[in-house]
Design a protein around this motif. Structure first.
Motif, PDB file in Angstrom:
ATOM      1  N   THR A  41       0.835  -1.194   0.000  1.00  0.00           N
ATOM      2  CA  THR A  41       0.000   0.000   0.000  1.00  0.00           C
ATOM      3  C   THR A  41       0.871   1.244   0.000  1.00  0.00           C
ATOM      4  OG1 THR A  41      -0.106   0.213   2.405  1.00  0.00           O
ATOM      5  CG2 THR A  41      -1.767  -1.190   1.350  1.00  0.00           C
ATOM      6  N   VAL A  44      -2.253   4.386   2.374  1.00  0.00           N
ATOM      7  CA  VAL A  44      -3.482   3.663   2.663  1.00  0.00           C
ATOM      8  C   VAL A  44      -3.341   2.909   3.975  1.00  0.00           C
ATOM      9  CG1 VAL A  44      -4.973   1.751   1.940  1.00  0.00           C
ATOM     10  CG2 VAL A  44      -4.142   3.373   0.244  1.00  0.00           C
ATOM     11  N   LEU A  64      -7.664   6.531   3.134  1.00  0.00           N
ATOM     12  CA  LEU A  64      -6.622   7.155   2.311  1.00  0.00           C
ATOM     13  C   LEU A  64      -5.971   8.280   3.103  1.00  0.00           C
ATOM     14  CD1 LEU A  64      -8.462   7.260  -1.146  1.00  0.00           C
ATOM     15  CD2 LEU A  64      -7.263   5.376  -0.021  1.00  0.00           C
ATOM     16  N   ALA A  69      -2.480   7.772  -3.522  1.00  0.00           N
ATOM     17  CA  ALA A  69      -2.453   6.508  -2.804  1.00  0.00           C
ATOM     18  C   ALA A  69      -2.490   5.364  -3.803  1.00  0.00           C
ATOM     19  CB  ALA A  69      -3.633   6.426  -1.839  1.00  0.00           C
ATOM     20  N   LYS A 149      -7.522  11.963  -0.310  1.00  0.00           N
ATOM     21  CA  LYS A 149      -7.064  12.007   1.077  1.00  0.00           C
ATOM     22  C   LYS A 149      -8.231  12.282   2.021  1.00  0.00           C
ATOM     23  CE  LYS A 149      -3.751  14.272   4.148  1.00  0.00           C
ATOM     24  NZ  LYS A 149      -2.686  15.307   4.272  1.00  0.00           N
TER      25      LYS A 149
END
Length: 441
Positions: A41, A44, A64, A69, A149
């Motif tokens: 990831t 994340v 996120l 991400a 985000k």
């Protein structure tokens, strides 16, 4: 035991810490070889979630934490694929919040945009073509999530399958989707034999780029088909007839006269009906043959391409007069068949009552979205099409984004509804005229 845990028993643990930055072992269980692990990831925080689209599968819940991400995931089946194997990834994805978010975007590992502007709070179908990658001996596929985000994203019902070998979409035919600087619809088709076909052509402002493209191949249009009389479809033709030196072998259109339009609808583009007729009459040296297309007319453009008119033009009074007056055309190529709907409105449903029209429509796979992708034919009409492979939006970006000047989805157009419909149909190839000229072949 999940796929990743079984695999990691044979790979030294330090491979994760060195090669897969932010690696996690979050398993979304399904059955057998379909059990997926999130193996890496970026930006994340991931946990297994019991919430899923189908209600019978575990999924992931992602928080996120960065603007850009990404997740990489794998399962046992992916390990049997070749590195750089073309695959099709499909999943259900739901974001937190409500309404349409134009900032949240999904990208492939290759950097290509998959989709954006998904509605929040509902399970969206996400389907894309990508490749299998490998790191530290583990093969995986990837999904990048940008400008989300602070969002919570749920993912479930993942599948990864080998993509069918790609064939030439149109079997040697080239289709140019014209770039849209303003409201317009224009397409140029070139057959393997060199025949040039224009569908509509756009507005007066589009003349120079249209003429330039045509003259790349020849100084003659073999067939020119007009869907209806509005200036953003037929304005370029009128200007070309009056001001450009070009030959049109066959011109196909069916318009009412200006006075009829004025009396039945008051449409502001009524003047163009008589103006086109006058331009054709004034320049017989430019137009060899003129046809008024009727339902079931067949135009044999070349040995490989046929165009069919699917309906008669309709000139009775209605609340969507100009758009519903249009003629739809089906273009049959050695590959996929193309459907040009123009700006057709709910009159399209009436034409589907004819079994011949229905059969012709349902086999098309390259679809020009009606009325620039907003408020055109109904969902019933689109549902008649058995498989949508490619969608053509003759739309400037403010229409595609329903941006009335105050940001994404601030207008009252119905583009978002159409985009939802196309997304749910799993269409992976979408061309929007506002993004520039595109070539399909």
């Amino acid at each position: 035991m999940s796929f990743l845990k079984r695999t990691m028993a044979f790979i030294c643990c330090f491979a994760l810490s060195v090669g897969l930055a932010g690696a996690v072992s979050v398993s979304a269980e399904d059955t057998g070889a379909n059990s997926f692990d999130m193996i890496s990831t970026k930006g994340v925080t991931a946990v297994v979630s019991q919430e899923s689209y189908g209600g019978n599968k575990d999924g992931w819940e992602l928080t996120l934490t960065k603007k850009d991400a990404g997740i990489s995931f794998a399962n046992e089946t992916i390990q049997s694929y070749e590195v750089f194997q073309d695959v099709i990834v499909e999943m259900r994805l739901k974001t937190s919040g409500t309404g349409y978010d134009g900032d949240f975007q999904l990208y492939k590992a290759e950097g290509d945009l998959i989709d954006y502007g998904l509605p929040g709070g509902v399970w969206n179908r996400v389907k894309y073509r990508t490749k299998v990658y490998v790191e530290n001996g583990v093969k995986f596929v990837k999904l990048d999530l940008y400008t989300g985000k602070g969002k919570t994203v749920n993912i479930s019902d993942i599948s990864v399958e080998i993509a069918p070998e790609e064939q030439p979409l149109l079997g040697g035919v080239k289709l140019y989707s014209m770039e849209a600087g303003g409201l317009m619809q224009g397409y140029v088709l070139v057959t393997p034999e060199g025949k040039v076909v224009v569908i509509d052509g756009g507005n007066t402002a589009d003349v120079s780029k249209l003429i330039s493209l045509i003259r790349t191949f020849t100084n003659k249009v073999d067939y020119w088909f007009i869907t209806h009389f509005h200036t953003d479809h037929a304005g370029a033709l009128r200007t070309i007839l009056d001001a450009q030196s070009i030959a049109i072998e066959n011109l196909c259109y069916s318009f009412p006269d200006t006075e009829t339009v004025k009396s039945l609808s008051g449409d502001a583009d009524a003047w163009l009906c008589d103006a086109i007729d006058e331009a054709v009459a004034n320049h017989p040296e430019k137009v060899k043959n003129v046809y008024e297309p009727k339902a079931k007319d067949v135009f044999n453009v070349s040995e490989t391409v046929t165009v069919k008119a699917l309906n008669d033009a309709w000139f009775e009074k209605n609340n969507n007069y100009g758009n519903n007056s249009g003629v739809m055309y089906k273009v049959e190529t050695p590959g996929e068949d193309i459907l040009f709907i123009g700006d057709m409105g709910d009159r399209g449903d009436y034409y589907l009552q004819d079994e011949w029209v229905k059969k012709e429509v349902e086999t098309c796979t390259v679809i020009q979205m009606s009325h620039h992708g907003q408020n055109g034919v109904t969902d019933l009409f689109y549902s008649t099409i058995k498989e949508m492979k490619v969608c053509l939006y003759p739309a400037v970006m403010w229409i595609y984004d329903n941006n009335g000047g105050s940001g994404f989805n601030s207008a009252t157009l119905k583009t978002m509804h159409t985009r939802d419909l196309v997304r749910e149909r799993g269409v992976m190839d979408i061309y929007v005229s506002g993004r520039g000229r595109a070539l399909l072949e």
